[in-house]
Design an enzyme around this catalytic site. Structure first.
Site, PDB file in Angstrom:
ATOM      1  N   HIS A  37     -16.556 -62.563  14.201  1.00  0.00           N
ATOM      2  CA  HIS A  37     -16.713 -61.472  15.164  1.00  0.00           C
ATOM      3  C   HIS A  37     -15.417 -60.653  15.140  1.00  0.00           C
ATOM      4  O   HIS A  37     -14.340 -61.214  14.902  1.00  0.00           O
ATOM      5  CB  HIS A  37     -16.916 -62.119  16.542  1.00  0.00           C
ATOM      6  CG  HIS A  37     -17.245 -61.152  17.642  1.00  0.00           C
ATOM      7  ND1 HIS A  37     -16.294 -60.407  18.289  1.00  0.00           N
ATOM      8  CD2 HIS A  37     -18.434 -60.833  18.222  1.00  0.00           C
ATOM      9  CE1 HIS A  37     -16.880 -59.671  19.220  1.00  0.00           C
ATOM     10  NE2 HIS A  37     -18.173 -59.901  19.200  1.00  0.00           N
ATOM     11  N   CYS A  78     -20.653 -56.416  15.934  1.00  0.00           N
ATOM     12  CA  CYS A  78     -19.199 -56.639  15.897  1.00  0.00           C
ATOM     13  C   CYS A  78     -18.809 -57.513  14.721  1.00  0.00           C
ATOM     14  O   CYS A  78     -17.912 -58.351  14.837  1.00  0.00           O
ATOM     15  CB  CYS A  78     -18.686 -57.262  17.186  1.00  0.00           C
ATOM     16  SG  CYS A  78     -18.953 -56.241  18.613  1.00  0.00           S
ATOM     17  N   LYS A  91     -21.356 -66.061  28.515  1.00  0.00           N
ATOM     18  CA  LYS A  91     -22.353 -66.445  27.519  1.00  0.00           C
ATOM     19  C   LYS A  91     -22.917 -67.838  27.810  1.00  0.00           C
ATOM     20  O   LYS A  91     -23.745 -68.344  27.066  1.00  0.00           O
ATOM     21  CB  LYS A  91     -21.749 -66.412  26.112  1.00  0.00           C
ATOM     22  CG  LYS A  91     -21.412 -64.989  25.621  1.00  0.00           C
ATOM     23  CD  LYS A  91     -21.002 -65.016  24.177  1.00  0.00           C
ATOM     24  CE  LYS A  91     -20.193 -63.811  23.754  1.00  0.00           C
ATOM     25  NZ  LYS A  91     -21.015 -62.639  23.463  1.00  0.00           N
TER      26      LYS A  91
END
Ligand SMILES: Cc1ncc(COP(=O)(O)O)c(C=O)c1O
Lengths: 401, 148
Positions: free
Chosen positions: A115, A358, A218
């Site tokens: 990422h 990303c 998350k």
């Protein structure tokens, strides 16, 4: 019917299929309730006050640290630093450990699957120190082979920073093996656990990692709270990241001495209410149990991949084995740009992510500009997967084919 | 308009069967417009004679909204003066921001169908890519003239 959905007000009575869990997850009432209780019973600035509410706020904050330590198998609560999110955790490691320890010709090893939050901080460290950024290349299915990492992690390597689970392919990287090799070569291993901690039991001690970063939002928690685990001896030697209030011992006009870890790394008023929410989220997840989380995700992922495989024009990235996806299924539909796909799926009340996720170096590696990502969690259902596959099957028609 | 209907009635046709997706033989100016975050990439070509856009075309790849918007824009600007094209681009931007008057939208003809894209923040960049690149082309031509 899924027995957990009733705990998630946003899902109750909604026909939205929320398949963007890798971006952020939904919050159960238990999390909101814990935060409300903090607000209604002990809201005060933690660590400062000598009165009851402040002491209770401090206790609540430190109890959250204890829960977080237990959640990832850290041996000492002081090894848990609260940050805003995984990105800040990785930056903390880069700005303190990275800038302090690296010099010209040293190497930092990451993978092409990272990422951006696990790429840009290391580019910064390399620019400032003259160190070199080295990339591990997986195979087409996202698997990092032993020859590959043995050839790139060498005596020049000082840091290996690797995603525990890829946010695009969903593949789990061999963190334990990488940590052992890094240590053999005198390097530290940093794991970006943003996509792993929500989906599998993590034990930093067994994995042998030196740092482990993840976000609360998350894994059912609120936005604005994240964790950096760091090995105690490393944290003790590292300079602070941000400076100011709460992280000092003594301050005079020209200098200061710093507080002990972890407070040395938590400058300013902390997100105590967020930490309390995160604690409740971790407790909720423990109650559900990672066996259930993983079993549900495995079933749904298998169903989803089977459904997509039956559709012509659909390409799924990563492993063909649903077990190796951590609930993340990234795909493209021939002739259809992912943004158009997401826009028409939205009209069917389906929420998926479309774009580069990303991870632009990975997109280039896969030779695509962008992709659609469906990411599942234990509160999703088979009916949702069926409706989703059905809708994906109609996308080409909606886009004029 | 429902987004699916917008695709069905307008966007798909321009995306799958664009009238102006080709290369010009003798363009006066060629500029690339990109949306790095989406991977939209268009190559806009204008042929300008005596201040009039006598021909225009585009090439490249991207989402249906970016491709269709560029195609509709070219329909509109062929035969227009540079100043008129700039004014239309201003009207389009205003429409997307939600501040265009009815007359301004009418002048945009079919391109006005993208009005609802304004409600999809993530798609605005796709819709304006062609227009933004066209404005850059003309600005570049204008500054070339004033320097010469
Ligand atoms: C693998 C990975 N690392 C890091 C991050 C960054 O997380 P955050 O935006 O919460 O800092 C994400 C989230 O998108 C991720 O998927």
């Amino acid at each position: 019917m899924n027995r957990y959905r009733k705990d998630f007000p946003i899902l109750v009575g909604s026909d939205v299929i929320y398949f963007d869990n890798a971006a952020t997850t939904q919050r159960p009432v238990q999390v909101m309730e814990a935060m409300r209780r903090f607000n209604d019973t002990c809201n005060a600035n933690p660590m400062r006050g000598l009165y009851g509410w402040s002491i209770a706020a401090t206790d609540a904050y430190e109890a959250a640290r204890h829960t977080a330590a237990a959640f990832i198998g850290a041996e000492d609560d002081r090894e848990i630093i609260f940050t805003r999110n995984a990105t800040e955790s990785l930056n903390l490691a880069a700005y303190t450990y990275g800038l302090d320890r690296l010099k010209e010709n040293d190497e930092i090893v990451i993978s092409v699957m990272e990422h951006h939050s696990n790429i840009l901080p290391w580019q910064m460290v390399c620019r400032r120190t003259g160190a070199k950024l080295v990339y591990l290349e997986p195979d087409r299915e996202g698997c990092l082979k032993e020859e590959e990492y043995r050839s790139k992690i060498t005596d020049r390597t000082k840091i290996v920073s690797i995603g525990h689970v890829s946010n695009v392919m969903g593949v789990t990287n061999p963190v334990k093996e990488l940590a052992a090799l890094a240590h053999e070569k005198g390097a530290v291993l940093i794991a970006d656990g943003a996509q792993a901690a929500p989906h599998m039991p993590v034990d930093v001690t067994k994995l042998g990692v030196d740092f482990y970063a993840f976000s609360g939002h998350k894994l059912l928690g609120p936005m604005g709270i994240g964790v950096l685990y760091g090995r105690k001896d490393l944290l003790e030697e590292m300079p602070p990241f941000l400076s100011g209030g709460e992280m000092i011992e003594y301050v005079d006009r020209q200098s200061a001495t710093y507080a002990e870890i972890p407070h040395k790394f938590e400058a300013g008023t902390v997100n105590a209410q967020g930490a309390v929410g995160l604690k409740a989220a971790m407790e909720y997840l423990k109650d559900v149990g990672f066996d259930t989380v993983m079993e549900t995700e495995r079933k749904l992922t298998a169903l989803l991949m089977e459904g997509l495989a039956s559709l012509p024009f659909v390409t799924v990235y990563g492993s063909s084995d649903p077990e190796k996806h951590c609930g993340i299924v990234t795909f493209n539909i021939e002739g259809c740009h992912p943004h158009d796909v997401a826009s028409v799926l939205d009209t069917e009340r389906i929420a998926v992510r479309a774009g580069h996720h990303c991870a632009q170096p990975l997109m280039r590696f896969l030779d695509i500009h962008a992709a659609v990502r469906a990411s599942l969690y234990f509160y999703n259902t088979e009916e949702e997967v069926e409706r989703f596959v059905d809708a994906v099957g109609k996308v080409r028609k909606w886009l004029g084919y | 308009m429902d987004i699916k209907a917008l695709y069905r009635d307008i966007v798909n046709e321009h995306n799958l069967h664009p009238s102006h997706k080709r290369d010009l033989a003798s363009p006066t100016i060629v500029l690339q417009g990109v949306n790095p975050s989406c991977g939209d990439d268009i190559n806009l070509q204008l042929e300008v004679k005596d201040g009039i856009i006598i021909d225009a075309a585009f090439n490249g790849s991207g989402c249906a909204v970016s491709q269709a918007s560029a195609d509709m824009m070219i329909d509109l600007i062929i035969g227009k003066s540079k100043e008129e094209a700039l004014r239309l681009s201003e009207s389009f931007m205003k429409m997307i921001r939600g501040t265009a008057a009815e007359e301004e939208k009418e002048e945009l003809e079919e391109a006005a169908s993208l009005e609802d894209v304004a409600h999809m923040p993530a798609r605005v960049k796709c819709a304006v890519l062609g227009w933004r690149t066209m404005k850059e082309c003309i600005d570049k031509l204008q500054s070339g003239i004033s320097q010469g």
